[in-house]
Design a protein around this motif. Sequence first.
Motif, PDB file in Angstrom:
ATOM      1  N   MET A 170       0.868  -1.156   0.000  1.00 29.60           N
ATOM      2  CA  MET A 170       0.000   0.000   0.000  1.00 29.60           C
ATOM      3  C   MET A 170       0.921   1.227   0.000  1.00 29.60           C
ATOM      4  O   MET A 170       1.623   1.476   0.974  1.00 29.60           O
ATOM      5  N   HIS A 171       0.966   1.934  -1.134  1.00 31.24           N
ATOM      6  CA  HIS A 171       1.760   3.157  -1.210  1.00 31.24           C
ATOM      7  C   HIS A 171       0.805   4.314  -0.942  1.00 31.24           C
ATOM      8  O   HIS A 171      -0.173   4.504  -1.669  1.00 31.24           O
ATOM      9  N   PHE A 172       1.059   5.085   0.130  1.00 34.88           N
ATOM     10  CA  PHE A 172       0.098   6.134   0.484  1.00 34.88           C
ATOM     11  C   PHE A 172       0.774   7.479   0.672  1.00 34.88           C
ATOM     12  O   PHE A 172       1.940   7.585   1.034  1.00 34.88           O
ATOM     13  N   PHE A 173       0.002   8.499   0.371  1.00 41.20           N
ATOM     14  CA  PHE A 173       0.438   9.893   0.531  1.00 41.20           C
ATOM     15  C   PHE A 173      -0.792  10.717   0.905  1.00 41.20           C
ATOM     16  O   PHE A 173      -1.933  10.269   0.722  1.00 41.20           O
ATOM     17  N   ASP A 174      -0.585  11.905   1.421  1.00 45.29           N
ATOM     18  CA  ASP A 174      -1.680  12.668   2.007  1.00 45.29           C
ATOM     19  C   ASP A 174      -2.656  13.183   0.946  1.00 45.29           C
ATOM     20  O   ASP A 174      -2.248  13.844  -0.017  1.00 45.29           O
ATOM     21  N   GLY A 175      -3.942  12.873   1.162  1.00 41.87           N
ATOM     22  CA  GLY A 175      -4.984  13.338   0.265  1.00 41.87           C
ATOM     23  C   GLY A 175      -5.020  14.854   0.201  1.00 41.87           C
ATOM     24  O   GLY A 175      -4.957  15.532   1.235  1.00 41.87           O
ATOM     25  N   PHE A 176      -5.113  15.396  -0.997  1.00 43.63           N
ATOM     26  CA  PHE A 176      -5.107  16.817  -1.309  1.00 43.63           C
ATOM     27  C   PHE A 176      -3.756  17.460  -1.040  1.00 43.63           C
ATOM     28  O   PHE A 176      -3.157  18.046  -1.929  1.00 43.63           O
ATOM     29  N   ARG A 177      -3.228  17.343   0.162  1.00 46.60           N
ATOM     30  CA  ARG A 177      -1.974  18.024   0.494  1.00 46.60           C
ATOM     31  C   ARG A 177      -0.831  17.572  -0.419  1.00 46.60           C
ATOM     32  O   ARG A 177       0.015  18.376  -0.814  1.00 46.60           O
ATOM     33  N   THR A 178      -0.794  16.287  -0.755  1.00 45.52           N
ATOM     34  CA  THR A 178       0.197  15.780  -1.713  1.00 45.52           C
ATOM     35  C   THR A 178      -0.471  15.361  -3.023  1.00 45.52           C
ATOM     36  O   THR A 178       0.059  15.616  -4.101  1.00 45.52           O
ATOM     37  N   SER A 179      -1.645  14.753  -2.933  1.00 41.56           N
ATOM     38  CA  SER A 179      -2.296  14.235  -4.145  1.00 41.56           C
ATOM     39  C   SER A 179      -2.615  15.344  -5.142  1.00 41.56           C
ATOM     40  O   SER A 179      -2.582  15.124  -6.353  1.00 41.56           O
ATOM     41  N   HIS A 180      -2.928  16.546  -4.658  1.00 38.35           N
ATOM     42  CA  HIS A 180      -3.313  17.644  -5.544  1.00 38.35           C
ATOM     43  C   HIS A 180      -2.308  18.799  -5.540  1.00 38.35           C
ATOM     44  O   HIS A 180      -2.570  19.835  -6.152  1.00 38.35           O
ATOM     45  N   GLU A 181      -1.193  18.636  -4.849  1.00 41.94           N
ATOM     46  CA  GLU A 181      -0.163  19.686  -4.862  1.00 41.94           C
ATOM     47  C   GLU A 181       0.621  19.599  -6.172  1.00 41.94           C
ATOM     48  O   GLU A 181       1.118  18.527  -6.542  1.00 41.94           O
ATOM     49  N   ILE A 182       0.724  20.713  -6.883  1.00 40.13           N
ATOM     50  CA  ILE A 182       1.423  20.740  -8.169  1.00 40.13           C
ATOM     51  C   ILE A 182       2.849  21.234  -7.969  1.00 40.13           C
ATOM     52  O   ILE A 182       3.068  22.304  -7.394  1.00 40.13           O
ATOM     53  N   GLN A 183       3.798  20.428  -8.402  1.00 34.42           N
ATOM     54  CA  GLN A 183       5.213  20.767  -8.275  1.00 34.42           C
ATOM     55  C   GLN A 183       5.939  20.416  -9.571  1.00 34.42           C
ATOM     56  O   GLN A 183       5.525  19.512 -10.302  1.00 34.42           O
ATOM     57  N   LYS A 184       7.037  21.111  -9.826  1.00 33.66           N
ATOM     58  CA  LYS A 184       7.921  20.718 -10.921  1.00 33.66           C
ATOM     59  C   LYS A 184       8.908  19.711 -10.351  1.00 33.66           C
ATOM     60  O   LYS A 184       9.682  20.031  -9.438  1.00 33.66           O
ATOM     61  N   ILE A 185       8.867  18.495 -10.879  1.00 35.96           N
ATOM     62  CA  ILE A 185       9.699  17.419 -10.339  1.00 35.96           C
ATOM     63  C   ILE A 185      10.476  16.746 -11.466  1.00 35.96           C
ATOM     64  O   ILE A 185      10.201  16.945 -12.645  1.00 35.96           O
ATOM     65  N   GLU A 186      11.450  15.936 -11.059  1.00 38.11           N
ATOM     66  CA  GLU A 186      12.192  15.126 -12.028  1.00 38.11           C
ATOM     67  C   GLU A 186      11.403  13.847 -12.298  1.00 38.11           C
ATOM     68  O   GLU A 186      11.066  13.108 -11.368  1.00 38.11           O
ATOM     69  N   ALA A 187      11.085  13.614 -13.562  1.00 36.13           N
ATOM     70  CA  ALA A 187      10.272  12.454 -13.934  1.00 36.13           C
ATOM     71  C   ALA A 187      11.152  11.249 -14.252  1.00 36.13           C
ATOM     72  O   ALA A 187      12.269  11.383 -14.757  1.00 36.13           O
ATOM     73  N   LEU A 188      10.628  10.076 -13.951  1.00 32.67           N
ATOM     74  CA  LEU A 188      11.282   8.817 -14.317  1.00 32.67           C
ATOM     75  C   LEU A 188      10.532   8.209 -15.497  1.00 32.67           C
ATOM     76  O   LEU A 188       9.333   8.433 -15.663  1.00 32.67           O
ATOM     77  N   ASP A 189      11.239   7.430 -16.317  1.00 34.23           N
ATOM     78  CA  ASP A 189      10.567   6.776 -17.438  1.00 34.23           C
ATOM     79  C   ASP A 189      10.818   5.275 -17.405  1.00 34.23           C
ATOM     80  O   ASP A 189      11.514   4.758 -16.520  1.00 34.23           O
ATOM     81  N   ASN A 190      10.238   4.565 -18.389  1.00 37.98           N
ATOM     82  CA  ASN A 190      10.327   3.098 -18.412  1.00 37.98           C
ATOM     83  C   ASN A 190      11.767   2.603 -18.315  1.00 37.98           C
ATOM     84  O   ASN A 190      12.074   1.653 -17.574  1.00 37.98           O
ATOM     85  N   GLU A 191      12.665   3.243 -19.060  1.00 35.89           N
ATOM     86  CA  GLU A 191      14.065   2.781 -19.106  1.00 35.89           C
ATOM     87  C   GLU A 191      14.759   2.946 -17.765  1.00 35.89           C
ATOM     88  O   GLU A 191      15.645   2.159 -17.407  1.00 35.89           O
ATOM     89  N   ASP A 192      14.366   3.976 -16.997  1.00 34.92           N
ATOM     90  CA  ASP A 192      14.996   4.207 -15.694  1.00 34.92           C
ATOM     91  C   ASP A 192      14.748   3.046 -14.742  1.00 34.92           C
ATOM     92  O   ASP A 192      15.618   2.667 -13.952  1.00 34.92           O
ATOM     93  N   LEU A 193      13.546   2.468 -14.798  1.00 36.86           N
ATOM     94  CA  LEU A 193      13.145   1.493 -13.787  1.00 36.86           C
ATOM     95  C   LEU A 193      13.104   0.052 -14.290  1.00 36.86           C
ATOM     96  O   LEU A 193      13.227  -0.883 -13.490  1.00 36.86           O
ATOM     97  N   ALA A 194      12.958  -0.147 -15.605  1.00 36.04           N
ATOM     98  CA  ALA A 194      12.856  -1.516 -16.137  1.00 36.04           C
ATOM     99  C   ALA A 194      14.082  -2.352 -15.783  1.00 36.04           C
ATOM    100  O   ALA A 194      13.982  -3.562 -15.534  1.00 36.04           O
ATOM    101  N   GLN A 195      15.247  -1.716 -15.737  1.00 36.68           N
ATOM    102  CA  GLN A 195      16.496  -2.437 -15.464  1.00 36.68           C
ATOM    103  C   GLN A 195      16.514  -3.076 -14.077  1.00 36.68           C
ATOM    104  O   GLN A 195      17.296  -3.999 -13.824  1.00 36.68           O
ATOM    105  N   PHE A 196      15.676  -2.591 -13.168  1.00 38.80           N
ATOM    106  CA  PHE A 196      15.730  -3.075 -11.783  1.00 38.80           C
ATOM    107  C   PHE A 196      14.737  -4.201 -11.493  1.00 38.80           C
ATOM    108  O   PHE A 196      14.730  -4.756 -10.393  1.00 38.80           O
TER     109      PHE A 196
END
Length: 411
Positions: A170-196
């Motif tokens: 169960m991966h959880f984060f705070d409703g609205f406070r995190t779920s709806h907070e808009i931030q500029k973040i570093e995105a991961l893609d398929n190639e970043d994680l498929a190797q693991f």
Amino acid sequence: MTKQKKFLTCDGNQAAAHIAYMFSEVAAIYPITPSSTMAEYVDEWAAVGRKNIFGETVRVEEMQSEAGAAGALHGSLQAGALSTTFTASQGLLLMIPNMYKIAGELLPSVFHVSARALASHALSIFGDHQDVMAARQTGFAMLATGSVQEVMDLAGVAHLATIKSRIPFMHFFDGFRTSHEIQKIEALDNEDLAQFIDQDALTEFRKRALNPENPVARGTAQNPDIYFQAREACNPFYDAVPAIVEEYMEKLSTVTGRKYGLFDYYGAPDAERVIIAMGSVTEAIREAIDHLVEEGEKVGLVAVHLYRPFSAKHFLGAVPATAKRIAVLDRTKEPGATGEPLYLDVKDCFYGQENAPVIVGGRYGLSSKDTTPAQILSVYENLGLPEPKNHFTIGIVDDVTFTSLPKKEEI
């Protein structure tokens, strides 16, 4: 050649859905605030043919309730398809019967939960941890994230760890406070994680799929002669989870440069007053710590990521040896209990330890009640008292049972 970073402006729900899509073949969904947009994103991406890590388009099935979504997900897991869902609050409660089965049958899956208040004396659509705490006994591992970037990073850890460990997450984060907070973040893609991905563990999961060519009996009824023994047989799988999660956190850091632990410490290395918390409140606590450390105060924070299974060894390793007073903040209320869940876990870790610190617990942020750095200052001030107040509240004025700490000026 260094890979160029990709940035994405999004909210926590989009970050979780982005990762969930990568690792899933089936998404069984039913909308409930504030989780609905996670399922909407996955449905939209599937409609335009976005490919997951396996080069497939996710099959999305909308059911008629959260109980139906959990049942469909249970079935697709037994058929050997990596499956996910998204929910919150009463929706998560409707999934609990199937969650016991999914965990008991060691089926790898991740439920992404934008944690929300439960309807008790009144309904509230806003965020706290009452729902996930009501499901902590199901056998699901629980991974907490406190910011949009953490959601992007650690959602992948949950998916990777569930495949290798066979324990559902169960991966959880705070409703609205995190779920709806808009931030500029570093995105991961398929190639970043498929190797693991542990390909051997994935192959074994596929082999365990129900198949008419290789029939097996599952979901049997057991009697007193064997039920207890079979229930205890899962212990080695849970014992292995902390090391597996830590391993994937370390592997992730080789891609992102961001380091996470099961428990992350922030603050003065010789802190005497320490707060234990999880979720978005850790951001406000860090601001308060920066302010106090500048003034020479010895304060710190232990932010919890892997809440279940709770690794006492890793937790005690994260708390500074200099800690004399600890405040544990829970974003839930359990009337009639001797304390809220995280507080009781921390007390248990220190039980019998030589020179154990004084430990008090408090409640905050129910139904998205604002939690500010000034309120965190009150918590540290309380820890400085000769006898710190226990079972306190912050963010409200409790003029009925007088649990609240004094309000301070905002900083």
